[in-house]
Design a protein around this motif. Structure first.
Motif, PDB file in Angstrom:
ATOM      1  N   PHE A 171       1.279  -1.096  -0.058  1.00 10.95           N
ATOM      2  CA  PHE A 171       0.094  -0.084   0.123  1.00 10.95           C
ATOM      3  C   PHE A 171       1.108   1.159   0.083  1.00 10.95           C
ATOM      4  CE2 PHE A 171      -1.258   3.488   2.665  1.00 10.95           C
ATOM      5  CZ  PHE A 171      -2.501   4.132   2.082  1.00 10.95           C
ATOM      6  N   SER A 172       0.127   2.094  -1.042  1.00 11.53           N
ATOM      7  CA  SER A 172       1.511   3.378  -1.176  1.00 11.53           C
ATOM      8  C   SER A 172       0.541   4.179  -1.340  1.00 11.53           C
ATOM      9  CB  SER A 172       2.278   2.932  -1.372  1.00 11.53           C
ATOM     10  OG  SER A 172       3.409   4.481  -1.818  1.00 11.53           O
ATOM     11  N   ALA A 173       0.617   5.718  -0.796  1.00 10.49           N
ATOM     12  CA  ALA A 173      -0.611   6.917  -0.605  1.00 10.49           C
ATOM     13  C   ALA A 173       0.304   8.062  -1.186  1.00 10.49           C
ATOM     14  CB  ALA A 173      -0.881   7.664   0.751  1.00 10.49           C
ATOM     15  N   THR A 174       1.102   7.437  -2.058  1.00  9.73           N
ATOM     16  CA  THR A 174       2.505   8.828  -2.161  1.00  9.73           C
ATOM     17  C   THR A 174       3.564   8.553  -3.354  1.00  9.73           C
ATOM     18  OG1 THR A 174       3.991   9.632  -0.435  1.00  9.73           O
ATOM     19  CG2 THR A 174       1.397  10.961  -0.941  1.00  9.73           C
ATOM     20  N   GLY A 175       4.281   7.693  -3.415  1.00 14.94           N
ATOM     21  CA  GLY A 175       4.700   6.548  -4.502  1.00 14.94           C
ATOM     22  C   GLY A 175       5.612   5.887  -3.709  1.00 14.94           C
ATOM     23  N   THR A 176       6.286   6.631  -2.633  1.00 16.51           N
ATOM     24  CA  THR A 176       7.678   6.232  -2.187  1.00 16.51           C
ATOM     25  C   THR A 176       7.685   4.577  -1.287  1.00 16.51           C
ATOM     26  OG1 THR A 176       7.413   8.120  -1.119  1.00 16.51           O
ATOM     27  CG2 THR A 176       9.208   7.441  -0.486  1.00 16.51           C
ATOM     28  N   THR A 177       6.309   4.023  -1.322  1.00 16.14           N
ATOM     29  CA  THR A 177       6.242   2.997  -0.440  1.00 16.14           C
ATOM     30  C   THR A 177       6.605   1.628  -2.023  1.00 16.14           C
ATOM     31  OG1 THR A 177       5.776   2.890   1.264  1.00 16.14           O
ATOM     32  CG2 THR A 177       5.902   1.311   0.624  1.00 16.14           C
ATOM     33  N   LYS A 178       5.552   2.863  -2.659  1.00 22.70           N
ATOM     34  CA  LYS A 178       5.323   1.814  -4.238  1.00 22.70           C
ATOM     35  C   LYS A 178       6.655   1.380  -5.238  1.00 22.70           C
ATOM     36  CE  LYS A 178       3.225   2.234  -8.703  1.00 22.70           C
ATOM     37  NZ  LYS A 178       1.991   2.869  -9.600  1.00 22.70           N
TER      38      LYS A 178
ATOM     39  N   PRO B 215       2.957   2.662   3.743  1.00 23.26           N
ATOM     40  CA  PRO B 215       3.662   3.941   4.437  1.00 23.26           C
ATOM     41  C   PRO B 215       3.595   3.241   6.154  1.00 23.26           C
ATOM     42  CG  PRO B 215       2.210   4.038   3.867  1.00 23.26           C
ATOM     43  CD  PRO B 215       2.488   2.584   3.652  1.00 23.26           C
ATOM     44  N   ILE B 216       4.396   4.012   7.067  1.00 24.32           N
ATOM     45  CA  ILE B 216       4.802   4.774   8.545  1.00 24.32           C
ATOM     46  C   ILE B 216       3.358   5.720   8.908  1.00 24.32           C
ATOM     47  CG2 ILE B 216       5.458   4.997  10.940  1.00 24.32           C
ATOM     48  CD1 ILE B 216       6.310   1.914  10.036  1.00 24.32           C
ATOM     49  N   TRP B 217       2.387   5.117   9.363  1.00 23.04           N
ATOM     50  CA  TRP B 217       1.714   6.441  10.143  1.00 23.04           C
ATOM     51  C   TRP B 217       1.478   6.236  11.295  1.00 23.04           C
ATOM     52  CZ3 TRP B 217      -2.901   6.470   6.144  1.00 23.04           C
ATOM     53  CH2 TRP B 217      -3.043   6.895   4.717  1.00 23.04           C
ATOM     54  N   TRP B 218       1.687   7.351  11.951  1.00 26.31           N
ATOM     55  CA  TRP B 218       1.430   7.722  13.489  1.00 26.31           C
ATOM     56  C   TRP B 218       2.455   6.771  14.447  1.00 26.31           C
ATOM     57  CZ3 TRP B 218       1.777  12.079  14.720  1.00 26.31           C
ATOM     58  CH2 TRP B 218       1.273  12.953  14.212  1.00 26.31           C
ATOM     59  N   GLY B 219       3.576   6.100  13.916  1.00 25.10           N
ATOM     60  CA  GLY B 219       4.908   5.519  14.300  1.00 25.10           C
ATOM     61  C   GLY B 219       4.336   3.494  13.891  1.00 25.10           C
ATOM     62  N   THR B 220       3.344   3.602  12.935  1.00 24.07           N
ATOM     63  CA  THR B 220       2.659   2.010  12.875  1.00 24.07           C
ATOM     64  C   THR B 220       2.215   2.167  11.307  1.00 24.07           C
ATOM     65  OG1 THR B 220       1.839  -0.016  13.414  1.00 24.07           O
ATOM     66  CG2 THR B 220       0.249   2.228  13.699  1.00 24.07           C
TER      67      THR B 220
ATOM     68  N   CYS C 219       8.785  -0.853   5.111  1.00 19.58           N
ATOM     69  CA  CYS C 219       7.983  -0.016   5.113  1.00 19.58           C
ATOM     70  C   CYS C 219       8.877   1.625   4.336  1.00 19.58           C
ATOM     71  CB  CYS C 219       7.544   0.308   6.803  1.00 19.58           C
ATOM     72  SG  CYS C 219       9.547   0.457   7.598  1.00 19.58           S
ATOM     73  N   THR C 220       8.453   2.734   4.049  1.00 19.61           N
ATOM     74  CA  THR C 220       9.275   4.026   3.948  1.00 19.61           C
ATOM     75  C   THR C 220       8.451   4.503   5.024  1.00 19.61           C
ATOM     76  OG1 THR C 220       7.191   5.017   2.682  1.00 19.61           O
ATOM     77  CG2 THR C 220       9.420   3.576   1.666  1.00 19.61           C
ATOM     78  N   SER C 221       9.208   5.079   5.470  1.00 16.41           N
ATOM     79  CA  SER C 221       8.561   6.579   6.554  1.00 16.41           C
ATOM     80  C   SER C 221      10.113   7.878   6.903  1.00 16.41           C
ATOM     81  CB  SER C 221       9.026   6.134   8.033  1.00 16.41           C
ATOM     82  OG  SER C 221      10.276   5.840   8.334  1.00 16.41           O
ATOM     83  N   GLY C 222       9.668   8.847   7.239  1.00 16.02           N
ATOM     84  CA  GLY C 222       9.681  10.323   7.574  1.00 16.02           C
ATOM     85  C   GLY C 222      11.402   9.867   8.140  1.00 16.02           C
ATOM     86  N   SER C 223      11.630   8.299   9.390  1.00 15.60           N
ATOM     87  CA  SER C 223      12.694   8.528   9.959  1.00 15.60           C
ATOM     88  C   SER C 223      12.321   7.254  10.682  1.00 15.60           C
ATOM     89  CB  SER C 223      12.788   9.769  10.954  1.00 15.60           C
ATOM     90  OG  SER C 223      12.359   9.991  11.869  1.00 15.60           O
ATOM     91  N   THR C 224      10.948   7.155  11.076  1.00 14.27           N
ATOM     92  CA  THR C 224      10.894   6.127  12.307  1.00 14.27           C
ATOM     93  C   THR C 224      10.910   4.989  11.378  1.00 14.27           C
ATOM     94  OG1 THR C 224       8.928   7.354  13.056  1.00 14.27           O
ATOM     95  CG2 THR C 224       8.205   4.779  13.088  1.00 14.27           C
ATOM     96  N   GLU C 225      11.837   4.024  12.513  1.00 13.63           N
ATOM     97  CA  GLU C 225      11.264   2.675  12.603  1.00 13.63           C
ATOM     98  C   GLU C 225      10.740   1.721  11.818  1.00 13.63           C
ATOM     99  OE1 GLU C 225      14.277   0.983  11.062  1.00 13.63           O
ATOM    100  OE2 GLU C 225      15.861   2.798  11.163  1.00 13.63           O
TER     101      GLU C 225
HETATM  102  C1  LIG Z   1      -1.434  10.168   8.300  1.00 11.71           C
HETATM  103  C2  LIG Z   1       0.939  10.097   7.986  1.00 11.71           C
HETATM  104  C3  LIG Z   1       1.229   9.968   9.463  1.00 11.71           C
HETATM  105  C4  LIG Z   1       2.795   9.634   9.018  1.00 11.71           C
HETATM  106  N1  LIG Z   1       3.595   9.535  10.548  1.00 11.71           N
HETATM  107  C5  LIG Z   1       4.953   8.796  10.054  1.00 11.71           C
HETATM  108  C6  LIG Z   1       4.893   9.138  11.372  1.00 11.71           C
HETATM  109  O1  LIG Z   1       5.006   8.069  12.391  1.00 11.71           O
HETATM  110  N2  LIG Z   1       7.030   8.794  11.686  1.00 11.71           N
HETATM  111  C7  LIG Z   1       7.919   8.569  10.164  1.00 11.71           C
HETATM  112  O2  LIG Z   1       8.704   8.820   9.798  1.00 11.71           O
HETATM  113  N3  LIG Z   1       6.915   9.361   8.916  1.00 11.71           N
HETATM  114  C8  LIG Z   1       5.107   9.291   9.167  1.00 11.71           C
HETATM  115  N4  LIG Z   1       4.665   9.681   8.522  1.00 11.71           N
HETATM  116  C9  LIG Z   1       5.472  10.107   7.189  1.00 11.71           C
HETATM  117  C10 LIG Z   1       5.900   8.630   5.663  1.00 11.71           C
HETATM  118  O3  LIG Z   1       5.495   7.663   6.593  1.00 11.71           O
HETATM  119  C11 LIG Z   1       7.023   8.529   4.476  1.00 11.71           C
HETATM  120  O4  LIG Z   1       6.456  10.229   4.021  1.00 11.71           O
HETATM  121  C12 LIG Z   1       6.453   7.593   3.583  1.00 11.71           C
HETATM  122  O5  LIG Z   1       7.196   7.191   2.721  1.00 11.71           O
HETATM  123  C13 LIG Z   1       5.375   7.497   2.605  1.00 11.71           C
HETATM  124  O6  LIG Z   1       5.059   6.719   1.983  1.00 11.71           O
HETATM  125  P1  LIG Z   1       4.056   6.870   0.843  1.00 11.71           P
HETATM  126  O7  LIG Z   1       4.223   7.420  -0.422  1.00 11.71           O
HETATM  127  O8  LIG Z   1       4.114   5.361   0.039  1.00 11.71           O
HETATM  128  O9  LIG Z   1       3.025   6.845   1.311  1.00 11.71           O
HETATM  129  C14 LIG Z   1       3.155  10.232   8.298  1.00 11.71           C
HETATM  130  C15 LIG Z   1       2.397  10.396   6.966  1.00 11.71           C
HETATM  131  C16 LIG Z   1       1.491  10.672   6.891  1.00 11.71           C
HETATM  132  C17 LIG Z   1       0.427  10.864   6.069  1.00 11.71           C
END
Ligand SMILES: Cc1cc2nc3c(=O)[nH]c(=O)nc-3n(C[C@H](O)[C@H](O)[C@H](O)COP(=O)(O)O)c2cc1C
Length: 201
Positions: free
Chosen positions: A53-60, A126-131, A154-160
């Protein structure tokens, strides 16, 4: 007599040449059996699938790179209601935040996903709010993963990935879920290869 000696030498030489050729053929055959081993390894990969699942393409993008190296099938988990940018504005009271705060939220999946013929599922989100986003729980509720091995990424800003994996294990303790790995979009193909090698062996 001289002729007999020359004839014997010629026969001997011919025999030596024939034996040499046979050895060469055997070597070629053993090379062939090496290549059949690698084609059976390819078959092993075809028993894996990448679901993401990917909302904005990074995980994709990471999912596609994993599937390419695995030579595997890949299926996107498509939400029935797509996430628009305002749904993802986590500084606000956005849809994604509301779902993550609602233990009962199970966003619907639009597409049918057939996992029956696969033993190993690389599961990306992607990680959303830590999960994991709640749509991953919808996936686990909808399909039977009990006989499969799930390898999360997963992908995320920084969360493992650790917390999300623990939560998935808690959500359904009958599932086999490996530790998985977090990626960033700048990770090299070598990093992806290492991830696959660690999990396919
Ligand atoms: C609702 C929401 C919550 C998020 N929470 C976190 C978070 O807890 N830690 C983090 O590192 N990144 C967080 N992010 C950033 C995403 O994990 C990151 O941009 C991810 O690579 C997006 O993947 P996608 O493009 O496949 O959707 C959050 C993004 C969204 C939209």
């Amino acid at each position: 007599m001289k002729n007999k000696i020359i004839l014997s030498v010629l026969i001997l030489l011919t025999l030596l040449i024939i034996t040499g050729c046979n050895n060469k053929t055997q070597n070629t055959n053993s090379n062939n059996s090496d290549s059949s081993t690698s084609s059976s390894e390819m078959k092993k990969s075809s028993n894996s699938i990448v679901l993401y699942f990917s909302a904005t393409g990074t995980t994709k993008s990471i999912a596609q790179r994993i599937a390419k190296q695995l030579n595997s099938d890949i299926i996107e988990i498509i939400p029935k209601e797509k996430y628009k940018s305002e749904d993802l504005n986590y500084n606000d009271d956005c849809r994604a935040n509301r779902e993550q705060n609602d233990s009962k939220a199970r966003p619907e999946i639009e597409n049918a996903i057939d996992i029956t013929k696969y033993d190993t599922i690389y599961l990306g989100y992607p990680i959303w709010w830590g999960t994991n986003p709640k749509i991953i729980l919808t996936l686990l509720d909808t399909y039977d993963f009990t006989e499969k091995t799930i390898i999360p990424f997963c992908t995320s800003g920084s969360t493992e990935i650790t917390n999300s994996v623990n939560e998935l294990r808690k959500y359904n303790s009958n599932l086999t879920i490996k530790d998985g790995r977090r990626f960033s979009s700048s990770d090299s193909d070598e990093v992806i290869k290492e991830f696959i090698d660690n999990n396919e062996s």
